[in-house]
Design a protein around this motif. Structure first.
Motif, short mmCIF file in Angstrom:
data_model
loop_
_atom_site.label_atom_id
_atom_site.label_comp_id
_atom_site.label_asym_id
_atom_site.label_seq_id
_atom_site.Cartn_x
_atom_site.Cartn_y
_atom_site.Cartn_z
N ARG A 5 0.86 -1.17 0.00
CA ARG A 5 0.00 0.00 0.00
C ARG A 5 0.90 1.23 0.00
O ARG A 5 1.82 1.35 0.83
CB ARG A 5 -0.90 0.04 1.23
N PHE A 6 0.62 2.13 -0.92
CA PHE A 6 1.34 3.39 -1.01
C PHE A 6 0.32 4.52 -0.88
O PHE A 6 -0.66 4.56 -1.63
CB PHE A 6 2.07 3.54 -2.35
N ASP A 7 0.52 5.42 0.08
CA ASP A 7 -0.31 6.61 0.21
C ASP A 7 0.42 7.70 -0.57
O ASP A 7 1.50 8.14 -0.18
CB ASP A 7 -0.50 6.97 1.67
N ILE A 8 -0.16 8.13 -1.67
CA ILE A 8 0.53 8.97 -2.65
C ILE A 8 0.46 10.44 -2.26
O ILE A 8 -0.61 10.97 -1.96
CB ILE A 8 -0.08 8.80 -4.05
N VAL A 9 1.63 11.07 -2.27
CA VAL A 9 1.73 12.51 -2.10
C VAL A 9 2.52 13.05 -3.29
O VAL A 9 3.34 12.34 -3.87
CB VAL A 9 2.43 12.90 -0.77
N ALA A 10 2.27 14.28 -3.68
CA ALA A 10 2.99 14.89 -4.79
C ALA A 10 4.47 14.98 -4.42
O ALA A 10 4.81 15.21 -3.26
CB ALA A 10 2.43 16.27 -5.10
N GLY A 11 5.32 14.79 -5.40
CA GLY A 11 6.74 14.85 -5.10
C GLY A 11 7.59 14.91 -6.35
O GLY A 11 7.09 14.95 -7.46
N ARG A 12 8.88 14.87 -6.10
CA ARG A 12 9.86 14.90 -7.18
C ARG A 12 9.93 13.54 -7.85
O ARG A 12 9.56 12.53 -7.26
CB ARG A 12 11.23 15.27 -6.64
#
Length: 107
Positions: free
Chosen positions: A88-95
């Protein structure tokens, strides 16, 4: 439920759940293509699916690390006789992933 190319499509809503079983080398054995795909997958998730939770099933733990995201959960599962993990990956904006950032800029 919708289907599409995760590398190119925009999220259909501001938040949601994405569930996928991306290739991990059991039926398709092109290791170089898989090693290139997973960082691109992580980049696409950060660019287009911030606010979402993504779940990926894989039998190759090395490939899961190449996605460039920190899993919030790892659940051991079996896909037939293949020991797998549901990440499970909780997605946040990033590089972009490290591999993409390290690539030299075109001249």
């Amino acid at each position: 439920m919708e289907q599409g190319d995760i590398l190119t499509r925009a999220a259909p809503a501001p938040a949601g759940i994405l569930l996928a079983n991306p290739p991990y080398g059991v039926r398709l054995h092109d290791e170089h293509a898989l090693a290139a795909f997973y960082p691109r997958l992580g980049d696409a998730l950060k660019q287009h699916f911030a606010g979402w939770s993504a779940f990926f099933l894989t039998g190759d733990m090395r490939l899961a690390k190449l996605i460039g995201l920190k899993p919030s959960r790892r659940t051991p599962l079996w896909n037939g006789n293949i020991e797998c993990r549901l990440f499970r990956f909780d997605i946040v904006a990033g590089r972009p992933a490290r591999a993409a950032r390290a690539a030299p800029a075109p001249q």
